[in-house]
Each structure stands twice: as C-alpha cells, then as structure tokens.
Design a protein around this motif. Sequence first.
Motif: not given
Lengths: 155, 208
Positions: A124-144
């Motif tokens: 029932g909770e969520n947690f943030p997960l950050t994906l790091t890419f080789s160009d230095g960019g990051k994408v963060t998602v909330e994972v249920p």
Amino acid sequence: MTKRSYINGLPLVLLLSGMSTPAFAGSEDVVVENAWSRASIGVNRPGAAYMTVRNTGEDAVTLTGLATPLAMMPEIHESKTNSDGVSSMAPAGEITIEPGQSVALEPGGLHAMLMKLQEPMTEGENFPLTLTFSDGGKVTVEVPILGIAARGPEG
Amino acid sequence: MQRRQLLLYGAAGAGVLGLTLFVGWWRVDGPGAPEPKGQRPLPLSAMEFRLTDHEENEVGPGNLIGRPTMVFFGFTYCPDVCPTTLSDISGWLEELGDEASEMNVVFITVDPERDTVEAMAEYVGYFHPVIRGWTGPEDQIARAAEGFRASYERVPTEGGDYTMNHTASVFLFDAKGELVTMIDYHEPREFAVPKIRRALTEDVEGAT
C-alpha cells in the motif's frame, strides 16, 4: 533489444564543452511505465521492483544504475533459467535502450533488486526509485508496493 | 619374422582399440552408464527423506502418497523467481477452486540455514493456504533434491550474502506417487492448469 555499451566519457565531454544548462543526450526522453514491487517480510530479504523503461527519443540511452532511500544496494539483476530448469540470478550490468525501444523489467527476467533494505516494504505504500543514465540524466519514479503474492502491476 | 611381429602388434592394437571402444560403450551407453542428469524424478514411494513442515509436523515423501501432489524447490530470500513461482501456483490453485484442496502442494527450501520452520511459516502464509513449506537438516534436503533429480547450489553475492541457484520446475505426481509431468518455470497458465487437472484425473483412474 538490450545490449551493453560503455559511454562513460560522455558526461565528461558535456561538462568540458561548457554548457551551463544540463543537456542530456537522450535520458530526458525516457519514460518509465507500470512500476510495481512486492512487499517484503522485514528487511533481511532483498526486495524486487519491476517496470518498463521506454526510450521515446532519437538517441540510444544506457541505464547505468539505481538509487533509492529504501535500499542501500539497489542493482539491476537478471534471472535466467537454463535448459535443465535451473534458475540463477546475476547483476545485469549496463542496459542500452535503442531509440523507440523499451526494456521490460518483469518477474523471471530483469528486475531491480533492492538489497540491504533500510525499512520493510509495506503493502500500500510507495517508494521513490531513481534510474541513472550514462548521459548523467536521472529519472525518478514512485514505485507502488503491492502484496507479496502480486503477479503484475495490477496486483 | 618382421611381418609376423607387425601382424602381432596389429592384432594387439586392434584388441586394445576394441577393448577401449567396449569400455567406452559400457560407461557411456551400456549397463555401466551413470544416471543421466536432469532425468525423471523417482516415484515418491522410492524417495527417502525426513523434513519438518511449517507447522512443525515431521513429514516425508510417504505423507504425500494418497493424494495428487505438486512439489517445487526454492528459498524465501529469493526476490524474484520464488515469489513468482509461489504466486503463479497460487493463481493455478485459485483457478482449480475446490479441487485444489484435494492436492498436496509442497514448497521445499534449498536454504535451510536461513529458512527455519518459523521463516517458512511466515512466508507460505502470504500465499494460497494449500501450500505447505518444508525444511530440515541440510543432508535431508540433499536427499529430497536427489529423489526429485533437482539441483541447487549456494552462490556468494557481492554484499557478503549468498543466493541459491536451484531447479525452478514444478513436479506433479498422481495419488499413487508416480510422476505425471513437470511444469517449467514461467509456463503459461493455459498449459499449467490442464497439467494439474491431469494429475487430479489420474487419481480418479487409479482409484477405480
């Protein structure tokens, strides 16, 4: 669809070229869909999270790592089952996603393995997960966090 | 003389070659062949091991004879394959409905060091209530795996922990304890459920 590549020098090149605004080569076009995970029993067992990582841009992107406050050692692993029916699991390394392609992290294959959990994963909770890419960019998602017996993003 | 010696050597050579071939055949294909790996599990009646279920009952293969049985190996510290197998099986059992309660469904751990009776009890509690969790001493787990022709191996991980490689197939036996078939890891439900129904029907045939 997935292959390894090593473009570690790219962020440095971008840095040296003196751009003031972050100009990522591709990762801003990454879309993460259908993220989900299973609840854990306590913190001793590793958790796992699943999702589809889609590259909607025109350049290949390489997923190099993960970060989350939930686990000290998040890493992409891959489960494999050989012809004798024996399953094994190993770190997957870097994952390159070609333009217009996507990579599925799903049960029995690639997954975000969450080692050294800092707290139990509670349904029932969520947690943030950050994906790091080789160009230095990051994408963060909330994972249920779904139940332990969940089979997919719908439970 | 020389020619005769040559013939003698030739005959001896042919003899050695023949013997080598014979020994090779005996060991590889003949009666001396080792049991091939990945062969069919033994009937439950031919297995011997003593384990403890998650409710602290002493159990063994004999407890499974009389009802159709589904057995699989795994460990509770497994983040991906094992919960997936357990939830797949829970899904199959839900689809079977009332018939599921006529089956033995057993999850045998390959990691008895961490999977104590309490750990197994907590873990199986999250899945279909028909599923039983069996653990026990390492030597008994090894004997069980041998009977099912399952394999497992402890593999260290970078964090100082370890993971287990193991056979992920599900074994299906009829009520007499004879192997009906195996369900491979990740086999779609459309194939798995009819296989389980086959194990259940063989039970009916066996009873008549």
